[in-house]
Design an enzyme around this catalytic site. Structure first.
Site, mmCIF file in Angstrom:
data_model
loop_
_atom_site.group_PDB
_atom_site.id
_atom_site.type_symbol
_atom_site.label_atom_id
_atom_site.label_comp_id
_atom_site.label_asym_id
_atom_site.label_seq_id
_atom_site.Cartn_x
_atom_site.Cartn_y
_atom_site.Cartn_z
ATOM 1 N N HIS A 121 0.868 -1.189 0.000
ATOM 2 C CA HIS A 121 0.000 0.000 0.000
ATOM 3 C C HIS A 121 0.904 1.237 0.000
ATOM 4 O O HIS A 121 1.997 1.204 0.560
ATOM 5 C CB HIS A 121 -0.843 -0.050 1.276
ATOM 6 C CG HIS A 121 -1.946 0.951 1.357
ATOM 7 N ND1 HIS A 121 -1.743 2.269 1.685
ATOM 8 C CD2 HIS A 121 -3.287 0.817 1.186
ATOM 9 C CE1 HIS A 121 -2.904 2.899 1.719
ATOM 10 N NE2 HIS A 121 -3.860 2.044 1.417
ATOM 11 N N ASP A 194 2.547 -4.611 8.147
ATOM 12 C CA ASP A 194 1.362 -3.774 7.999
ATOM 13 C C ASP A 194 0.166 -4.720 8.128
ATOM 14 O O ASP A 194 -0.161 -5.466 7.203
ATOM 15 C CB ASP A 194 1.416 -3.094 6.627
ATOM 16 C CG ASP A 194 0.125 -2.398 6.266
ATOM 17 O OD1 ASP A 194 -0.846 -2.490 7.034
ATOM 18 O OD2 ASP A 194 0.096 -1.771 5.185
ATOM 19 N N GLN A 197 -5.031 -5.371 6.951
ATOM 20 C CA GLN A 197 -6.008 -6.323 6.399
ATOM 21 C C GLN A 197 -5.936 -7.676 7.096
ATOM 22 O O GLN A 197 -6.747 -8.554 6.799
ATOM 23 C CB GLN A 197 -5.770 -6.503 4.888
ATOM 24 C CG GLN A 197 -5.862 -5.234 4.086
ATOM 25 C CD GLN A 197 -7.249 -4.596 4.131
ATOM 26 O OE1 GLN A 197 -8.241 -5.238 4.485
ATOM 27 N NE2 GLN A 197 -7.320 -3.329 3.775
ATOM 28 N N LYS A 220 -10.820 -0.513 10.103
ATOM 29 C CA LYS A 220 -10.954 -1.738 9.295
ATOM 30 C C LYS A 220 -11.283 -2.934 10.178
ATOM 31 O O LYS A 220 -11.578 -4.018 9.693
ATOM 32 C CB LYS A 220 -9.672 -1.998 8.504
ATOM 33 C CG LYS A 220 -9.386 -0.901 7.465
ATOM 34 C CD LYS A 220 -8.103 -1.170 6.730
ATOM 35 C CE LYS A 220 -7.540 0.059 6.052
ATOM 36 N NZ LYS A 220 -8.149 0.366 4.754
ATOM 37 N N CYS A 357 -4.640 2.398 -3.789
ATOM 38 C CA CYS A 357 -3.408 2.926 -3.158
ATOM 39 C C CYS A 357 -2.257 1.949 -3.319
ATOM 40 O O CYS A 357 -1.458 1.747 -2.393
ATOM 41 C CB CYS A 357 -3.634 3.254 -1.674
ATOM 42 S SG CYS A 357 -4.864 4.503 -1.401
HETATM 43 C C1 LIG Z 1 -2.711 -2.832 3.631
HETATM 44 C C2 LIG Z 1 -3.019 -1.428 4.057
HETATM 45 N N1 LIG Z 1 -2.065 -0.688 4.608
HETATM 46 C C3 LIG Z 1 -2.283 0.561 5.026
HETATM 47 C C4 LIG Z 1 -3.514 1.156 4.866
HETATM 48 C C5 LIG Z 1 -3.701 2.546 5.359
HETATM 49 O O1 LIG Z 1 -4.644 2.573 6.385
HETATM 50 P P1 LIG Z 1 -5.207 3.948 6.948
HETATM 51 O O2 LIG Z 1 -5.629 4.756 5.758
HETATM 52 O O3 LIG Z 1 -6.340 3.556 7.825
HETATM 53 O O4 LIG Z 1 -4.089 4.585 7.705
HETATM 54 C C6 LIG Z 1 -4.534 0.440 4.275
HETATM 55 C C7 LIG Z 1 -5.843 1.073 4.031
HETATM 56 O O5 LIG Z 1 -6.412 0.960 2.977
HETATM 57 C C8 LIG Z 1 -4.295 -0.892 3.863
HETATM 58 O O6 LIG Z 1 -5.254 -1.637 3.313
#
Ligand SMILES: Cc1ncc(COP(=O)(O)O)c(C=O)c1O
Length: 399
Positions: A121, A194, A197, A220, A357
């Protein structure tokens, strides 16, 4: 299939914002909120609200206890060694930026490198660029997993940190995190996972995974927006400098010099998202009440059903491995994913369409965008059926 068609409909009743007939298939972007979380947030503002850590009056002391109880609950949820290893942040994005700016300040000098993967991401790419790190990229296997054999061949002592998605937000690929940790540690690199998910759809134990940092976002995980978690090993957090300054993180301030509190307070400047933290506690109680193993099995059945049905349509191309966790990305030949999303919306099916993203991943897949259906506890076979009917309509409309 009992596990798919009946039990989730009980869970769906917990979610007041999901009306009858609406197939919400965008949980990877953000999950709907169960009543237990909404009630906890409402109580937090309507009955028990006060600031934390500062008040000398009873209400504030009580709220501080509730706030710290949430921290202890998060620690238990992640298998952390202690509550002091839990830093509340705004979300995964802020958690990764914190590590990049704070840990990175002392550990990412000229010549030092960070190892990421193709499927990351943007929030696990851009912070490392901003920290000035040299980045190397682990490719994917043919079935769209992080290629850990390639990683083992690539890694070298210049890599000070490896940062990988525990579960891909586009492909649903699940990382073999223990092996990734072994490879990272073989050259003395730290491993940041990270977990955005992963935490909503599988049990996570940071000590068993042997990682060094773990981040996730509350929204999430069926919790509030604006609250997330950075877990770090105590000895790492203790050695890290603050990255933002302000109230609540200091020991003593003079105009000449400031000394700082130990973690986690050192990394939580300013008035925190008090009610967000309370809501996160309720969210964790909610998912643990169902059981992460049960959620994983439920979503696996939905993914299987969706992949089987979609792959029966000739013009559909599926991305990600067969055993994707809760997420199915796909393309329909000759149809832009935005058109797929718009047509599905006319049939009350909400999916995500775009680059998610993850523009470098799109480039590697050779597409600009994908359509993505992602599942949560409230989805059932009826939602998969609605998705498949919608895709049939898309293919009819586009001939
Ligand atoms: C794998 C992953 N990492 C990071 C993020 C970023 O999360 P946030 O926008 O809640 O900080 C997301 C959100 O879409 C994600 O799916």
């Amino acid at each position: 299939m009992d596990a798919v068609s009946t039990r989730p409909l009980d869970w769906r009743a917990d979610f007041p914002a999901i009306p009858e007939g609406w197939a919400y298939l965008d949980s990877a972007a953000t999950a709907q909120k169960p009543k237990a979380v909404i009630d906890a947030i409402t109580r937090g503002y309507a009955e028990t609200y006060a600031t934390v850590h500062r008040g000398v009056y009873q209400r504030s002391a009580d709220m501080t206890l509730a706030f710290e109880a949430s921290r202890a609950r998060v620690a238990r949820f992640l298998g952390a060694a202690s509550a002091e290893e839990i830093v509340f942040v705004r979300g995964a994005t802020e958690g990764i930026n914190l590590v990049a700016q704070s840990w990175g300040r002392d550990h990412l000098g000229p010549g030092d490198r960070v190892l990421l993967s193709t499927l990351e991401h943007h929030s696990n790419i851009v912070p490392w660029q901003l920290a000035g790190a040299q980045i190397d990229v682990v490719p994917l296997t043919a079935d769209h997993r992080v290629d850990l054999d390639a990683m083992a061949a690539m890694i070298r002592p210049e890599h000070k940190l490896v940062a990988l998605a525990h579960v891909s937000n586009v492909l649903g690929s699940v990382l073999d995190a223990k092996r990734a940790a072994e490879i990272a540690h073989s050259v003395g690199a730290k491993l940041l996972l990270d977990g955005c998910q992963a935490v909503p759809r599988m049990p996570v134990d940071v000590q068993a995974l042997d990682c060094d940092f773990y981040v996730f976002s509350g929204h999430k995980l069926y919790g509030p927006t604006g609250i997330g978690v950075l877990w770090g090993r105590a000895e790492l957090l203790e050695a890290m400098p603050p990255w933002q300054g302000g109230g609540a993180m200091i020991d003593k301030v003079t105009f000449e010099k400031t000394t700082f509190l130990p973690p986690p307070a050192r990394f939580e400047p300013g008035t925190p998202h008090v009610v967000g933290v309370i809501g996160l506690h309720a969210a964790i109680d909610y998912v643990d009440g169902i059981g992460l193993d049960a959620i994983a099995a439920h979503e696996a059945a939905l993914v299987q059903a969706a992949r089987d049905a979609l792959s029966a349509t000739n013009s559909v191309r599926l991305f990600g491995p067969e055993d994707s966790a809760g997420i199915v990305s796909f393309a329909v030949e000759g149809v832009h994913p935005h058109d797929i999303g718009t047509i599905l919306d006319e049939s009350q099916v909400a999916i995500r369409a775009g680059h998610h993203c993850a523009q470098p991943l799109m480039a590697a897949l050779g597409v600009d965008a994908t359509a993505r259906a992602s599942f949560g506890v409230y989805n059932g076979q009826d939602d998969v059926d609605a998705l498949v009917r919608g895709i049939e309509r898309v293919t009819r409309i586009f001939g």
